[in-house]
Scaffold this active site. Structure first.
Site, PDB file in Angstrom:
ATOM      1  N   ALA A   1       0.812  -1.215   0.000  1.00 27.60           N
ATOM      2  CA  ALA A   1       0.000   0.000   0.000  1.00 27.60           C
ATOM      3  C   ALA A   1       0.847   1.267   0.000  1.00 27.60           C
ATOM      4  O   ALA A   1       0.431   2.288  -0.544  1.00 27.60           O
ATOM      5  CB  ALA A   1      -0.951   0.004   1.197  1.00 27.60           C
ATOM      6  N   THR A   2       2.032   1.220   0.595  1.00 24.18           N
ATOM      7  CA  THR A   2       2.900   2.403   0.570  1.00 24.18           C
ATOM      8  C   THR A   2       3.212   2.781  -0.870  1.00 24.18           C
ATOM      9  O   THR A   2       3.070   3.943  -1.272  1.00 24.18           O
ATOM     10  CB  THR A   2       4.212   2.135   1.338  1.00 24.18           C
TER      11      THR A   2
ATOM     12  N   GLN B   1      -6.401  -1.277   5.278  1.00 25.76           N
ATOM     13  CA  GLN B   1      -7.026  -1.943   6.431  1.00 25.76           C
ATOM     14  C   GLN B   1      -8.427  -2.452   6.096  1.00 25.76           C
ATOM     15  O   GLN B   1      -9.046  -3.116   6.927  1.00 25.76           O
ATOM     16  CB  GLN B   1      -7.135  -0.970   7.615  1.00 25.76           C
TER      17      GLN B   1
ATOM     18  N   HIS C   1      -0.833  -7.966   3.430  1.00 22.69           N
ATOM     19  CA  HIS C   1      -0.377  -8.478   4.729  1.00 22.69           C
ATOM     20  C   HIS C   1      -1.214  -8.049   5.923  1.00 22.69           C
ATOM     21  O   HIS C   1      -0.941  -8.449   7.052  1.00 22.69           O
ATOM     22  CB  HIS C   1       1.113  -8.148   4.948  1.00 22.69           C
TER      23      HIS C   1
ATOM     24  N   THR D   1       9.675  -7.254 -12.638  1.00 24.01           N
ATOM     25  CA  THR D   1       9.178  -8.622 -12.809  1.00 24.01           C
ATOM     26  C   THR D   1       8.142  -8.954 -11.743  1.00 24.01           C
ATOM     27  O   THR D   1       8.370  -8.704 -10.555  1.00 24.01           O
ATOM     28  CB  THR D   1      10.352  -9.617 -12.724  1.00 24.01           C
TER      29      THR D   1
ATOM     30  N   CYS E   1       6.287   8.102  21.064  1.00 21.40           N
ATOM     31  CA  CYS E   1       7.177   8.351  22.192  1.00 21.40           C
ATOM     32  C   CYS E   1       8.412   9.094  21.712  1.00 21.40           C
ATOM     33  O   CYS E   1       8.979   8.770  20.685  1.00 21.40           O
ATOM     34  CB  CYS E   1       7.628   7.048  22.823  1.00 21.40           C
TER      35      CYS E   1
HETATM   36  C1  LIG Z   1      -0.202  -0.831   6.656  1.00 19.72           C
HETATM   37  C2  LIG Z   1      -0.751   0.381   6.008  1.00 19.72           C
HETATM   38  C3  LIG Z   1      -0.098   0.987   4.934  1.00 19.72           C
HETATM   39  C4  LIG Z   1       1.226   0.489   4.418  1.00 19.72           C
HETATM   40  O1  LIG Z   1       1.058  -0.693   3.711  1.00 19.72           O
HETATM   41  P1  LIG Z   1       2.313  -1.565   3.238  1.00 19.72           P
HETATM   42  O2  LIG Z   1       1.722  -2.603   2.372  1.00 19.72           O
HETATM   43  O3  LIG Z   1       2.915  -2.105   4.490  1.00 19.72           O
HETATM   44  O4  LIG Z   1       3.226  -0.654   2.506  1.00 19.72           O
HETATM   45  C5  LIG Z   1      -0.692   2.090   4.360  1.00 19.72           C
HETATM   46  N1  LIG Z   1      -1.859   2.569   4.809  1.00 19.72           N
HETATM   47  C6  LIG Z   1      -2.512   2.018   5.842  1.00 19.72           C
HETATM   48  C7  LIG Z   1      -3.816   2.582   6.279  1.00 19.72           C
HETATM   49  C8  LIG Z   1      -1.983   0.903   6.474  1.00 19.72           C
HETATM   50  O5  LIG Z   1      -2.636   0.372   7.496  1.00 19.72           O
END
Ligand SMILES: *Cc1c(COP(=O)(O)O)cnc(C)c1O
Length: 401
Positions: free
Chosen positions: A74-75, A182, A204, A243, A329
């Protein structure tokens, strides 16, 4: 195996479902081909597996297979969506709108764009974490090119009203992106009904492998233009070269397939466990639920607990439960995260009016593999730790006081 803490951090990541691992395994060894190899059977096998996975995933979100671009997660999908739109549409406008409560994988690409001369509006949220739709609509300007609002918040689990946001964006011909990391497999996601133009996914958080995700990119009404951020062999319609990671793609599709098969029953089970955990902890007093009480992910429980030091509570809980803090923190001070800060009331009371007031905030992420017995143990552990830390008579035995 040595005793390990109960895992209640399923918003950070989830274990891979054994059925997903099983589906992936042949694609490491027997069907190892490059999905771009068009001249032999090894390539065709890999390409067929990718095609089946793409079709399953696109059906799950009511999209066409060509509208899914595989990414590393997602990043990367967020970066491709936000920077890709900015680069393609800057002649039409340089204004983007997002929320203060977004994940850093949305906020940081926006801050980067700001350094290039784009303008970013970061909308606050209501005390329950939901976006104010009237405020969102008011923030749209003639030069706005993108609205990015997440589907489900990773800290407080709040579900934003996607269909309403999609309708507003389309009424103003502004593109709508949502980070659904999420949300996939947990709530219904329909690209047509919700009028979503771009959507980021990852495997994941839904019992699939790490390192694989996708970006949905609408192809009609409107056809979204996107500047690639990775150039190379022209994979994924030129939008994301590299790839294809076939075993991960197969695992991603399997994970989503399993999640959709059991979604309603699993949601009900998680919500029951979540409510049970809350009812175990709530009687200690000074416990506040962060985020909307019902408009949230079923496995999410985010609590602020007054009268205890956040760091001390986490330390006390570490041997027993793996849980995340809702606080950021620094070496000496503990401050609420940017999400809890955006909820307002929490920050006001804790920081401005009485900056020294001790507080703890905990994010519980309950998942598929948690059991009712674990929830009972976790609830008891929190109650015990909070009571011990709050007790005014805490002193080291044998030491005069
Ligand atoms: C975990 C998360 C990401 C990052 O996803 P990755 O697949 O780890 O890069 C982005 N946005 C939200 C809301 C997430 O919970």
């Amino acid at each position: 195996m040595p005793h390990r803490p109960i895992y209640l951090d399923n918003h950070a990541t989830t274990p891979v479902d054994p059925r997903v691992v099983e589906a992936m395994l042949p694609y490491f060894t027997e069907y190892f081909g490059n999905a771009s190899s068009t001249t032999h059977q090894y390539g065709w096998e890999a390409e067929a597996a990718v095609g089946r996975s793409r079709s399953l995933l696109s059906t799950a979100i009511n999209a066409a297979p060509e509208e899914l671009i595989f990414t590393s997660g997602a990043t990367e999908a967020n970066n491709l969506a936000i920077k890709g739109v900015a680069e393609s549409y800057f002649a039409q406008g340089r204004h983007l709108i997002t929320l203060a409560t977004e994940h850093s994988a949305v906020l940081d690409p926006c801050t980067y764009l700001e350094s290039l001369g784009f303008e970013i509006t970061r909308l606050g949220v209501q005390p329950d974490g939901l976006v104010d739709l009237a405020e969102l609509e008011k923030a749209i300007r003639p030069d706005t090119i993108l609205v990015s609002v997440m589907a489900a918040n990773n800290e407080i689990g709040v579900l934003q009203p996607l269909a309403e946001i999609g309708a507003i964006c389309h009424r103003h011909t502004v593109l709508f992106h949502t980070d659904a990391a999420q949300a996939i497999g947990k709530i219904p996601l329909d690209m047509q009904a919700m009028q979503i133009d771009l959507m980021s996914l990852t495997a994941h958080k839904v019992y699939g492998p790490k390192g694989i995700g996708a970006l949905y990119v609408r192809r009609r009404d409107p056809r979204v233009q996107l500047a690639p951020q990775l150039h190379g062999g022209g994979h994924e319609r030129g939008l994301r070269s590299g790839t294809l990671y076939v075993p991960q793609i197969v695992g991603f599709a399997k994970a989503v397939e399993l999640a959709l098969e059991s979604r309603e029953a699993e949601s009900a089970r998680l919500a029951d466990m979540r409510d049970r955990l809350f009812s175990l902890i709530h009687p200690i007093g000074g416990v506040q639920l962060n985020g909307h009480p019902t408009q949230r992910l079923p496995g999410n429980l985010n609590l602020s607990i007054e009268g205890v030091d956040g760091q001390a509570l986490l330390l006390a809980l570490q041997p027993q439960i793996a849980v995340s803090s809702g606080a950021a923190c620094s070496s000496t001070k503990i401050a609420p995260s940017h999400v809890l800060t955006a909820l307002g009331r929490f920050a006001k009371r804790s920081l401005r009016e009485s900056p020294d007031l001790a507080f703890a905030s905990l994010r519980f992420g309950i998942g598929r593999f948690n059991t009712e017995a674990e929830i009972e143990q976790a609830g008891a552990a929190v109650v015990q730790a909070v009571q011990a830390l709050r007790s005014p008579n805490v002193h080291e035995p044998g030491k005069p006081h």
